[in-house]
Design a protein around this motif. Structure first.
Motif, short mmCIF file in Angstrom:
data_model
loop_
_atom_site.label_atom_id
_atom_site.label_comp_id
_atom_site.label_asym_id
_atom_site.label_seq_id
_atom_site.Cartn_x
_atom_site.Cartn_y
_atom_site.Cartn_z
N ILE A 152 0.82 -1.20 0.00
CA ILE A 152 0.00 0.00 0.00
C ILE A 152 0.86 1.25 0.00
N VAL A 153 1.88 1.28 0.85
CA VAL A 153 2.74 2.47 0.93
C VAL A 153 3.48 2.68 -0.38
N MET A 154 4.08 1.63 -0.92
CA MET A 154 4.83 1.78 -2.17
C MET A 154 3.89 2.09 -3.33
N GLY A 155 2.71 1.46 -3.36
CA GLY A 155 1.74 1.75 -4.41
C GLY A 155 1.30 3.19 -4.38
N ALA A 156 1.05 3.73 -3.19
CA ALA A 156 0.65 5.13 -3.07
C ALA A 156 1.76 6.06 -3.55
N LEU A 157 2.99 5.71 -3.27
CA LEU A 157 4.11 6.53 -3.73
C LEU A 157 4.18 6.56 -5.26
N PHE A 158 4.03 5.38 -5.90
CA PHE A 158 4.06 5.33 -7.37
C PHE A 158 2.90 6.13 -7.99
N VAL A 159 1.71 6.00 -7.39
CA VAL A 159 0.56 6.76 -7.91
C VAL A 159 0.80 8.25 -7.80
N ALA A 160 1.39 8.71 -6.69
CA ALA A 160 1.68 10.12 -6.53
C ALA A 160 2.68 10.61 -7.58
#
Length: 521
Positions: A152-160
């Protein structure tokens, strides 16, 4: 197997609480209408579905009373109806953890503790969910969080990062509306209100086990002191009751400088306080089985004194009635009369308890039952409409005597005064008074000259504020007055001010231009 059932029950409660919160968020738009009663009824039904313990015995009776009060709120929402509903549904929620309905004193403590611990219930349950437990191969919430944290944390970073690089993604994120702080606060308030009835704390039911009996103790209450006190009290009360009999009951003329209105109004509430104080004294000094309670002389003096106190309350009721005849009826005066009736009944029950040796629990429950009946009736009866009808039918302008008609009070009552205003319009009135009555009725209907919510017609047109009771009133008003009910009242073009009693003030005509001498040729 029991743990699985517990987990299923917990998830089922979440599954019904979330839709209830969502429904409240959708329905509530700063206006209260009949929808509130429907939501409360859904609350009761959901509670019965997910808590099987409420489907039998006293808990089912309490839930049924809560459902009946929800129907009352669907007809005409009110603060008293809501308070009675909360008490009923809270009692239903706590009864499975209590030994039935023991007495009103202990249930008052239970309800107070339930209300105090309610805001903490969601927090306590959340902490229980996050508490580590031996899982023996079972998936726990902590394990799920540990598994999903990294993706979740890494996915949110990529989306940002993609949102900063791609305007289409950025535009899609801009279209997302996050809930406002006010909406979040409303959701939390609803959660705090609903959740404690689905998972009540057991502390409110345990605290009553250490409570003492509800007995009043008065220091220094020996046999001689009680005898002297009762003799003195009877003498003092005989003077007051003698004055009431002479001037209030018999109608004898009062001394110069004192009017009946002054005599009636100034004494009503202090005399009720005196009667309550007398009741406390009897409770404290004549407990069943005590030496004072078994003494024949004391029992006779107490019987005489309680009888004098009941006469005192009756005089207070008569005083209030005389004051109403002089200055009209209001909701507060109706409430005062009901309260006086309860005080008189309480005194009679105190005397009956002493004569029959009843317990303090019996006395508390009997008074609580009487108060509950009065409050339950008050959730159904519109006392504002009762006051408006009485004032119209006894007004000096209508019958030639009695209190003056207070149109401002009828205007403040709003839709409660509409039937009385329509009845008043049908009576033979002076043309100027009829015009003022029509203007007040029009104000109640449409709010034409005020800055409130637009009157009854506008409220009924909006389903958020629509109620069954006002719908019936509007239907009867339209049947009685036809199209005139909604027709705007013509107002003069030079209107200056509008008063709550329907009177108007016209603006002064403009001053003519000063005359000047003609110019010389």
């Amino acid at each position: 197997m029991r743990r699985r059932g517990t987990r299923f029950s917990f998830l089922a409660k979440i599954a019904v609480v979330v839709p209830l919160i969502a429904a409240a968020d959708m329905l509530f738009q700063d206006k209260i209408g009949s929808w509130l009663g429907g939501l409360m009824l859904a609350w009761v039904l959901a509670l019965i579905v997910v808590r099987p313990a409420l489907r039998r015995g006293p808990a089912l009776v309490a839930a049924g009373i809560a459902a009946a009060l929800a129907l009352v709120m669907a007809d005409a929402p009110g603060l008293l109806g809501w308070a009675m509903f909360w008490v009923a549904i809270s009692i239903a929620a706590l009864l499975p953890y209590a030994d039935g309905f023991d007495d009103a004193w202990r249930w008052a403590v239970r309800l107070a503790a339930h209300g105090a611990t309610g805001p903490l219930a969601p927090i306590v349950d959340l902490l229980r969910l996050l508490r580590p437990r031996p899982h023996r191969g079972r998936i726990t919430i902590r394990a799920v969080v540990a598994i999903l944290a990294l993706p979740i944390v890494m996915g949110a970073l990529f989306v940002a990062l993609f949102a900063t690089a791609n305007p289409l993604i950025a535009r899609a994120f801009d279209a997302i509306r996050l809930p406002s702080p006010g909406e979040v606060a409303f959701w939390l308030a609803m959660l705090v209100l609903l959740w404690p009835t689905f998972r009540p704390s057991r502390w409110p039911t345990r605290i009553v086990t250490v409570l003492p009996d509800a007995e009043v103790t008065l220091p220094g209450a020996s046999m001689p002191s009680v005898l002297i006190a009762l003799g003195l009290f009877n003498a003092i009360f005989a003077i007051q009751n003698g004055l009431d009999i002479a001037f209030l009951w018999s109608g004898a003329p009062l001394p110069a400088g004192t009017t009946m209105a002054d005599y009636a109004h100034q004494g009503a509430y202090p005399l009720i306080a005196t009667a309550i104080l007398a009741g406390v004294f009897v409770l404290a000094t004549l407990k069943p089985g005590s030496a004072t309670a078994t003494n024949p002389t004391i029992r006779r003096l107490v019987t005489l004194w309680v009888g004098q106190n009941i006469l005192l309350v009756a005089s207070s009721i008569l005083r209030t009635g005389d004051y109403i005849e002089a200055f009209s009826l209001t909701e507060l005066r109706i409430a005062a009369l009901l309260w006086m009736g309860l005080v008189a009944l309480g005194l009679a029950l105190i005397l009956w308890r002493m004569l029959t040796g009843r317990s303090a629990r019996w006395l508390i429950n009997a008074n609580a039952l009487a108060a509950t009946i009065v409050l339950s009736v008050s959730t159904v009866v519109d006392w504002g409409a009762v006051a408006a009808t009485w004032n119209v039918r006894h007004a000096r302008e209508v019958v030639g005597s009695g209190p003056a008609l207070d149109l401002c009070y009828l205007d403040r009552l709003g839709s409660s005064a509409l039937p009385a205003l329509l009845e008043l319009e049908q009576r033979p009135l002076m043309p100027s008074l009829r015009a003022r009555v029509v203007r007040v009725r029009q104000e109640v209907m449409t709010g034409s000259w005020s800055i409130d919510d637009g009157g009854l017609v506008a409220r009924q047109a909006d389903w958020h504020s629509w109620t069954w009771r006002d719908a019936r009133r509007l239907s009867r008003a339209e049947a009685a007055a036809g199209s005139q009910v909604k027709r705007p009242v013509s107002m003069p073009a030079n209107l200056a001010t509008w008063s709550c009693d329907g009177s108007i003030t016209l603006a002064a005509p403009p001053k003519p231009a000063p005359l000047t001498k003609a110019a010389k040729p």
